[in-house]
Design a protein around this motif. Structure first.
Motif, PDB file in Angstrom:
ATOM      1  N   ALA A 102       4.367   2.614  -9.845  1.00 41.33           N
ATOM      2  CA  ALA A 102       5.279   3.750 -10.015  1.00 41.33           C
ATOM      3  C   ALA A 102       6.233   3.874  -8.830  1.00 41.33           C
ATOM      4  CB  ALA A 102       4.485   5.040 -10.185  1.00 41.33           C
ATOM      5  N   ALA A 103       5.778   3.455  -7.653  1.00 39.29           N
ATOM      6  CA  ALA A 103       6.605   3.550  -6.447  1.00 39.29           C
ATOM      7  C   ALA A 103       7.505   2.338  -6.267  1.00 39.29           C
ATOM      8  CB  ALA A 103       5.706   3.702  -5.220  1.00 39.29           C
ATOM      9  N   GLY A 104       7.300   1.317  -7.077  1.00 38.14           N
ATOM     10  CA  GLY A 104       8.124   0.120  -6.958  1.00 38.14           C
ATOM     11  C   GLY A 104       7.800  -0.691  -5.723  1.00 38.14           C
ATOM     12  N   THR A 105       6.528  -0.700  -5.338  1.00 43.95           N
ATOM     13  CA  THR A 105       6.115  -1.465  -4.168  1.00 43.95           C
ATOM     14  C   THR A 105       4.805  -2.164  -4.488  1.00 43.95           C
ATOM     15  OG1 THR A 105       5.698  -1.325  -1.798  1.00 43.95           O
ATOM     16  CG2 THR A 105       4.875   0.487  -3.140  1.00 43.95           C
ATOM     17  N   ASN A 106       4.207  -2.821  -3.493  1.00 47.82           N
ATOM     18  CA  ASN A 106       2.953  -3.532  -3.753  1.00 47.82           C
ATOM     19  C   ASN A 106       1.756  -2.735  -3.248  1.00 47.82           C
ATOM     20  OD1 ASN A 106       2.536  -4.286  -0.867  1.00 47.82           O
ATOM     21  ND2 ASN A 106       4.401  -5.477  -1.223  1.00 47.82           N
ATOM     22  N   VAL A 107       0.572  -3.089  -3.753  1.00 51.21           N
ATOM     23  CA  VAL A 107      -0.643  -2.360  -3.408  1.00 51.21           C
ATOM     24  C   VAL A 107      -0.937  -2.444  -1.916  1.00 51.21           C
ATOM     25  CG1 VAL A 107      -3.135  -2.220  -3.800  1.00 51.21           C
ATOM     26  CG2 VAL A 107      -1.608  -2.675  -5.717  1.00 51.21           C
ATOM     27  N   ALA A 108      -0.601  -3.572  -1.300  1.00 53.60           N
ATOM     28  CA  ALA A 108      -0.890  -3.749   0.130  1.00 53.60           C
ATOM     29  C   ALA A 108      -0.181  -2.707   0.984  1.00 53.60           C
ATOM     30  CB  ALA A 108      -0.473  -5.149   0.569  1.00 53.60           C
ATOM     31  N   SER A 109       0.932  -2.188   0.511  1.00 57.09           N
ATOM     32  CA  SER A 109       1.665  -1.198   1.302  1.00 57.09           C
ATOM     33  C   SER A 109       0.878   0.108   1.423  1.00 57.09           C
ATOM     34  CB  SER A 109       3.038  -0.929   0.673  1.00 57.09           C
ATOM     35  OG  SER A 109       2.900  -0.419  -0.640  1.00 57.09           O
ATOM     36  N   ILE A 110       0.008   0.379   0.459  1.00 58.34           N
ATOM     37  CA  ILE A 110      -0.837   1.578   0.559  1.00 58.34           C
ATOM     38  C   ILE A 110      -1.783   1.455   1.745  1.00 58.34           C
ATOM     39  CG2 ILE A 110      -2.662   2.900  -0.583  1.00 58.34           C
ATOM     40  CD1 ILE A 110      -1.296   2.307  -3.241  1.00 58.34           C
ATOM     41  N   SER A 111      -2.378   0.274   1.892  1.00 58.64           N
ATOM     42  CA  SER A 111      -3.257   0.033   3.034  1.00 58.64           C
ATOM     43  C   SER A 111      -2.484   0.109   4.346  1.00 58.64           C
ATOM     44  CB  SER A 111      -3.932  -1.334   2.905  1.00 58.64           C
ATOM     45  OG  SER A 111      -4.726  -1.383   1.747  1.00 58.64           O
ATOM     46  N   TYR A 112      -1.270  -0.409   4.331  1.00 52.08           N
ATOM     47  CA  TYR A 112      -0.461  -0.447   5.553  1.00 52.08           C
ATOM     48  C   TYR A 112      -0.110   0.961   6.027  1.00 52.08           C
ATOM     49  CZ  TYR A 112       3.410  -1.451   8.713  1.00 52.08           C
ATOM     50  OH  TYR A 112       4.234  -1.504   9.818  1.00 52.08           O
ATOM     51  N   TYR A 113       0.306   1.818   5.112  1.00 52.50           N
ATOM     52  CA  TYR A 113       0.772   3.151   5.507  1.00 52.50           C
ATOM     53  C   TYR A 113      -0.335   4.208   5.535  1.00 52.50           C
ATOM     54  CZ  TYR A 113       5.532   1.405   4.927  1.00 52.50           C
ATOM     55  OH  TYR A 113       6.696   0.691   5.042  1.00 52.50           O
ATOM     56  N   PHE A 114      -1.342   4.066   4.666  1.00 52.48           N
ATOM     57  CA  PHE A 114      -2.317   5.150   4.508  1.00 52.48           C
ATOM     58  C   PHE A 114      -3.774   4.719   4.674  1.00 52.48           C
ATOM     59  CE2 PHE A 114       1.441   6.005   1.874  1.00 52.48           C
ATOM     60  CZ  PHE A 114       1.877   7.188   2.441  1.00 52.48           C
ATOM     61  N   GLY A 115      -4.031   3.449   4.822  1.00 47.76           N
ATOM     62  CA  GLY A 115      -5.390   2.974   5.000  1.00 47.76           C
ATOM     63  C   GLY A 115      -6.082   2.633   3.701  1.00 47.76           C
ATOM     64  N   ASP A 116      -6.188   3.589   2.807  1.00 47.42           N
ATOM     65  CA  ASP A 116      -6.814   3.366   1.506  1.00 47.42           C
ATOM     66  C   ASP A 116      -6.369   4.476   0.551  1.00 47.42           C
ATOM     67  OD1 ASP A 116      -8.193   5.573   2.423  1.00 47.42           O
ATOM     68  OD2 ASP A 116     -10.087   4.519   2.726  1.00 47.42           O
ATOM     69  N   LYS A 117      -6.954   4.482  -0.635  1.00 47.70           N
ATOM     70  CA  LYS A 117      -6.588   5.478  -1.637  1.00 47.70           C
ATOM     71  C   LYS A 117      -6.896   6.897  -1.157  1.00 47.70           C
ATOM     72  CE  LYS A 117      -7.940   6.879  -6.333  1.00 47.70           C
ATOM     73  NZ  LYS A 117      -8.766   6.523  -7.509  1.00 47.70           N
ATOM     74  N   ALA A 118      -8.030   7.082  -0.496  1.00 47.11           N
ATOM     75  CA  ALA A 118      -8.393   8.406   0.015  1.00 47.11           C
ATOM     76  C   ALA A 118      -7.400   8.875   1.066  1.00 47.11           C
ATOM     77  CB  ALA A 118      -9.808   8.380   0.584  1.00 47.11           C
ATOM     78  N   GLY A 119      -6.945   7.950   1.916  1.00 47.79           N
ATOM     79  CA  GLY A 119      -5.954   8.306   2.925  1.00 47.79           C
ATOM     80  C   GLY A 119      -4.632   8.700   2.308  1.00 47.79           C
ATOM     81  N   LEU A 120      -4.256   8.014   1.245  1.00 45.14           N
ATOM     82  CA  LEU A 120      -3.021   8.352   0.525  1.00 45.14           C
ATOM     83  C   LEU A 120      -3.149   9.723  -0.124  1.00 45.14           C
ATOM     84  CD1 LEU A 120      -0.255   7.775  -0.639  1.00 45.14           C
ATOM     85  CD2 LEU A 120      -1.344   6.361  -2.406  1.00 45.14           C
ATOM     86  N   TYR A 121      -4.317   9.999  -0.681  1.00 44.28           N
ATOM     87  CA  TYR A 121      -4.528  11.306  -1.310  1.00 44.28           C
ATOM     88  C   TYR A 121      -4.450  12.428  -0.280  1.00 44.28           C
ATOM     89  CZ  TYR A 121      -6.648  14.996  -4.128  1.00 44.28           C
ATOM     90  OH  TYR A 121      -6.888  16.174  -4.792  1.00 44.28           O
ATOM     91  N   ARG A 122      -5.057  12.219   0.885  1.00 45.82           N
ATOM     92  CA  ARG A 122      -4.990  13.234   1.949  1.00 45.82           C
ATOM     93  C   ARG A 122      -3.551  13.494   2.362  1.00 45.82           C
ATOM     94  NH1 ARG A 122      -9.589  10.515   3.875  1.00 45.82           N
ATOM     95  NH2 ARG A 122      -8.294   9.233   5.249  1.00 45.82           N
ATOM     96  N   ALA A 123      -2.795  12.404   2.516  1.00 46.72           N
ATOM     97  CA  ALA A 123      -1.395  12.549   2.920  1.00 46.72           C
ATOM     98  C   ALA A 123      -0.593  13.271   1.846  1.00 46.72           C
ATOM     99  CB  ALA A 123      -0.793  11.183   3.212  1.00 46.72           C
ATOM    100  N   ALA A 124      -0.822  12.926   0.582  1.00 51.63           N
ATOM    101  CA  ALA A 124      -0.104  13.554  -0.525  1.00 51.63           C
ATOM    102  C   ALA A 124      -0.430  15.041  -0.603  1.00 51.63           C
ATOM    103  CB  ALA A 124      -0.473  12.865  -1.842  1.00 51.63           C
ATOM    104  N   PHE A 125      -1.694  15.372  -0.401  1.00 49.23           N
ATOM    105  CA  PHE A 125      -2.132  16.761  -0.487  1.00 49.23           C
ATOM    106  C   PHE A 125      -1.564  17.591   0.654  1.00 49.23           C
ATOM    107  CE2 PHE A 125      -5.250  20.145   0.338  1.00 49.23           C
ATOM    108  CZ  PHE A 125      -5.368  20.702  -0.926  1.00 49.23           C
ATOM    109  N   ARG A 126      -1.649  17.071   1.863  1.00 53.15           N
ATOM    110  CA  ARG A 126      -1.221  17.844   3.027  1.00 53.15           C
ATOM    111  C   ARG A 126       0.286  17.889   3.174  1.00 53.15           C
ATOM    112  NH1 ARG A 126      -6.150  15.522   6.740  1.00 53.15           N
ATOM    113  NH2 ARG A 126      -7.710  17.015   6.003  1.00 53.15           N
ATOM    114  N   GLU A 127       0.971  16.894   2.641  1.00 55.45           N
ATOM    115  CA  GLU A 127       2.432  16.894   2.690  1.00 55.45           C
ATOM    116  C   GLU A 127       2.992  18.081   1.925  1.00 55.45           C
ATOM    117  OE1 GLU A 127       6.039  14.662   3.809  1.00 55.45           O
ATOM    118  OE2 GLU A 127       3.930  14.424   4.336  1.00 55.45           O
ATOM    119  N   LEU A 128       2.255  18.521   0.894  1.00 56.17           N
ATOM    120  CA  LEU A 128       2.716  19.609   0.037  1.00 56.17           C
ATOM    121  C   LEU A 128       2.021  20.931   0.348  1.00 56.17           C
ATOM    122  CD1 LEU A 128       2.811  17.720  -3.393  1.00 56.17           C
ATOM    123  CD2 LEU A 128       4.726  18.243  -1.883  1.00 56.17           C
TER     124      LEU A 128
END
Length: 238
Positions: free
Chosen positions: A50-76
Motif C-alpha cells: 500500500a505504501a509502494g515500498t518493500n517489506v525491508a523498509s519496515i525493518s529499516y525504519y521501525f524495527g518490526d511490525k510492532a514498532g510500526l504499529y507503535r509509531a502509527a499509534f503515537r503519531e496520531l
C-alpha cells in the motif's frame, strides 16, 4: 572522480528527503490499514504494498511490525506528550492556559481525514488492545491530566478537594474529546460548525469561555460550601 560540495549537499538532501517520504508513506498506509483491520490481521507485506515500498523498509525504519504499529499509534495521539508544558506555565492566566490546552486538542481537527483516521485507530486499539492503550494512559494521558489538574487547582485555591479538581478536569477535557469523537455527527447536523479552520478556531474560543465559566462556578460552589452557616433567628411564640 571529484565532487563539489554543492553536489554532495544536494545528494544528501535528496537521500534524506526520499527516506522521509518513504517513512511517511509507510506510516500513512499502516495507520489506515491498522485502523480498518486491526493489528493482528494486517500484514507487513500488505502495508509495504500500500505504501509502494518493500517489506525491508519496515525493518529499516521501525524495527518490526510492532514498532510500526507503535509509531502509527503515537503519531496520531490526540494529546501529544511534548505539548503538555504549553498549557502548564505557572505564569499564565487561567484563560491563557485553557487557550493553549484546547488549541493542542482541537488543532488536530484541522487535519481533516487524518484526524478521523486517528480516532478510528484509537477506537480500534481500545476494542482490540495490544497494550499501547494502557501505555498511552500512563505516559500520555496521565501527564496531561496531571497538568490540567495543576492548572485548575492553582486557580481554585489550595483548599480545593483533590477529587473535585480531578472531576472538573475530566469535565473540561470532555468537551473537546466529545467534539473530536463525534465529528461525523456534527458535520451531518451542522456542517458549518466544522467547515474550515476559522470555524474550528471559534470552537476553541467558545470552549475556553465555557471552561472558564465552569472553573468560576466550581470555585463559587466550594466557597459557599466552606462558608459557616448562619443560624436562623428563632421566632417568638405568641
Amino acid at each position: 572522480m571529484e565532487y563539489s560540495g554543492d553536489n554532495i549537499n544536494d545528494d544528501t538532501r535528496k537521500t534524506r528527503s526520499d527516506g522521509a517520504q518513504s517513512r511517511e508513506r509507510l506510516l500513512l498506509a499502516a495507520q489506515r490499514l491498522f485502523a480498518e483491520q486491526g493489528f493482528a490481521p494486517t500484514s507487513t507485506r500488505e502495508i509495504a504494498l500500500a505504501a509502494g515500498t518493500n517489506v525491508a523498509s519496515i525493518s529499516y525504519y521501525f524495527g518490526d511490525k510492532a514498532g510500526l504499529y507503535r509509531a502509527a499509534f503515537r503519531e496520531l495521539a490526540p494529546c501529544p506528550r511534548k505539548d503538555v508544558a504549553a498549557f502548564t506555565d505557572p505564569a499564565a492566566s487561567l484563560r491563557e492556559s485553557l487557550e493553549a490546552f484546547y488549541a493542542m486538542l482541537l488543532g488536530q481537527l484541522k487535519q481533516g481525514d487524518l484526524q478521523r483516521l486517528s480516532m478510528r485507530l484509537w477506537f480500534r486499539e481500545m476494542l482490540e488492545p495490544t497494550g499501547l492503550w494502557l501505555d498511552e494512559i500512563d505516559n500520555g494521558i496521565r501527564p496531561a491530566h496531571a497538568g490540567l489538574v495543576q492548572v485548575l487547582g492553582r486557580h481554585l485555591g489550595s483548599a480545593a478537594p483533590a477529587d473535585d479538581v480531578a472531576r472538573l478536569a475530566f469535565a473540561v477535557v470532555g468537551m473537546a474529546i466529545h467534539l473530536m469523537i463525534s465529528r461525523d455527527v456534527v458535520e451531518q447536523l451542522t456542517p458549518q460548525l466544522l467547515a474550515d479552520g476559522a470555524a474550528i478556531d471559534t470552537w476553541t474560543a467558545r470552549l475556553v469561555a465555557y471552561a472558564e465559566a465552569m472553573v468560576h462556578a466550581e470555585k463559587a460552589r466550594m466557597e459557599a460550601a466552606a462558608a459557616p452557616k448562619q443560624s436562623q433567628p428563632r421566632k417568638n411564640k405568641a
